[in-house]
Design an enzyme around this catalytic site. Structure first.
Site, PDB file in Angstrom:
ATOM      1  CG  ASP A 138      -2.142   0.960   0.994  1.00 21.77           C
ATOM      2  OD1 ASP A 138      -2.828   1.298   1.976  1.00 21.77           O
ATOM      3  OD2 ASP A 138      -2.355   1.374  -0.166  1.00 21.77           O
ATOM      4  CE  LYS A 140      -2.790   4.949   0.654  1.00 21.07           C
ATOM      5  NZ  LYS A 140      -4.247   4.772   0.470  1.00 21.07           N
ATOM      6  CG  ASN A 143      -0.035   4.505   3.655  1.00 20.30           C
ATOM      7  OD1 ASN A 143      -0.707   5.119   4.490  1.00 20.30           O
ATOM      8  ND2 ASN A 143      -0.527   3.512   2.932  1.00 20.30           N
ATOM      9  CG  ASP A 160      -1.897   1.833   6.856  1.00 17.53           C
ATOM     10  OD1 ASP A 160      -2.852   2.481   6.446  1.00 17.53           O
ATOM     11  OD2 ASP A 160      -2.007   0.665   7.299  1.00 17.53           O
ATOM     12  CB  THR A 179      -4.534   3.363  -3.126  1.00 18.93           C
ATOM     13  OG1 THR A 179      -4.529   3.138  -1.714  1.00 18.93           O
ATOM     14  CG2 THR A 179      -5.268   4.636  -3.473  1.00 18.93           C
TER      15      THR A 179
HETATM   16  N1  LIG Z   1      -3.045   4.284   8.725  1.00 18.44           N
HETATM   17  C1  LIG Z   1      -2.264   5.114   9.477  1.00 18.44           C
HETATM   18  C2  LIG Z   1      -2.404   6.499   9.350  1.00 18.44           C
HETATM   19  C3  LIG Z   1      -1.596   7.318  10.127  1.00 18.44           C
HETATM   20  C4  LIG Z   1      -0.698   6.706  11.015  1.00 18.44           C
HETATM   21  N2  LIG Z   1      -0.570   5.338  11.061  1.00 18.44           N
HETATM   22  N3  LIG Z   1      -1.360   4.568  10.306  1.00 18.44           N
HETATM   23  C5  LIG Z   1       0.119   7.521  11.876  1.00 18.44           C
HETATM   24  C6  LIG Z   1       1.139   6.924  12.625  1.00 18.44           C
HETATM   25  C7  LIG Z   1       1.953   7.744  13.431  1.00 18.44           C
HETATM   26  C8  LIG Z   1       1.742   9.112  13.503  1.00 18.44           C
HETATM   27  C9  LIG Z   1       0.716   9.705  12.772  1.00 18.44           C
HETATM   28  C10 LIG Z   1      -0.117   8.893  11.968  1.00 18.44           C
HETATM   29  C11 LIG Z   1      -1.286   9.508  11.273  1.00 18.44           C
HETATM   30  C12 LIG Z   1      -1.622   8.802   9.996  1.00 18.44           C
END
Ligand SMILES: Nc1cc2c(nn1)-c1ccccc1CC2
Length: 293
Positions: A138, A140, A143, A160, A179
């Protein structure tokens, strides 16, 4: 990493939302014992087998297992996991610089030197994963998070791993996810998929970093899929006029239909565009650092 059955709110002060996915919400949190700041990813568990909502325990365990067994400067670190009857909470390293997607939106596109600073880190993290037969599936700009805004040059973390899989060599793996804009043709064709699917996505990301345009994006999902299946893209002079031939060659070697012929991450690290780059990022407060990648 074991799933703690305690209540995450007994150990962390949960504050504002900083991101969200389909079945997950990410909130900033502060560990009570240490006052350290983390990111808590709340994942909704799937209730019934037939349900389409929430994430199966098997998929959550896969993401936790992968994150628990990787340690790399460009991959987001997992600290601990809590479980309640309705959700699993991943306590993750906090990155506060926002998505590469938003950083790019503010600039429209990057210079080749800046793009190479990001790509060196993306390729380093991906080389680490691919060496362990882990595909992200995934990749992109959303991420790819910047460690923080003020630093120069910008450090990034891959986030992610909800779709990531360890690919057993020789074993067939098929799945339809990712995506549309970034998925490789073999995913659309529902053929067996593996590490080369990530390499295709890196080609798409590089194209976007240098031009601000998305190579296969159509007016709707099916048009995008058509463009990908036909590998129908070009380097429009309007956006690629000043782009070096080496940069275009780097992209072209990832955007190849046959996954077996596609450039691997390992080989891309020796590509003259990446290897030959004398990268210096103009930064206002220090003399020009010249990076020898
Ligand atoms: N799907 C997602 C999405 C996010 C994050 N992790 N997984 C994230 C991890 C650490 C700090 C900030 C984030 C925000 C976006």
């Amino acid at each position: 990493v074991q799933f703690r059955q305690d209540n995450v709110e007994d150990f962390y002060d949960i504050t504002e939302e900083i991101g969200s996915g389909q079945f997950a919400v990410v909130r900033k949190c502060v560990e009570k014992a240490t006052n350290k700041v983390f990111a808590a990813k709340f994942i909704k568990k799937r209730r019934a087998r037939s349900s389409r909502r929430g994430v199966t325990k098997e998929d959550i365990e896969r993401e936790v297992n992968i994150l628990s067994n990787v340690e790399h400067d460009n991959i987001l670190n997992l600290y601990e996991v809590f479980e309640s009857n309705s959700e699993v909470v991943l306590v993750l390293e906090m990155v506060a610089g926002g998505e590469l997607f938003d950083f790019l939106a503010e600039r429209e596109c990057l210079s080749e030197a800046e793009a190479i600073v990001f790509l060196n880190q993306i390729l380093s993290g991906m080389d680490y994963l691919h060496d362990r037969n882990i595909a992200h599936f995934d990749l992109k700009p959303e991420n790819i998070m910047l460690y923080n805004k003020c630093e120069d040059p910008h450090r990034i973390k891959l986030i992610d791993f909800g779709l990531a899989h360890q690919i057993e060599p020789g074993k067939e793996y098929k799945n339809m996810h990712g995506t549309p804009e970034f998925v490789a043709p073999e995913i659309i064709a529902f053929e067996s998929i593996g590490l080369p699917a990530d390499c295709w996505s890196i080609g798409v990301i590089t194209y976007i970093l240098l031009s601000g345009c998305s190579p296969f994006l159509g007016d709707d999902k099916s048009e995008t899929f058509e463009n990908i299946t036909r590998v129908d893209y070009d380097f429009d002079d309007e956006y690629f006029d000043g782009t070096s031939d080496l940069a275009k060659d780097f992209i072209q070697q990832f955007l190849i239909r046959d996954p077996r012929k596609r450039l691997t991450v390992k080989d891309s690290l020796s590509h003259p565009w990446i290897k030959g780059a004398e990268v210096s990022i103009p930064s206002w407060n220090t003399i020009e650092p010249v990076y020898q990648p």
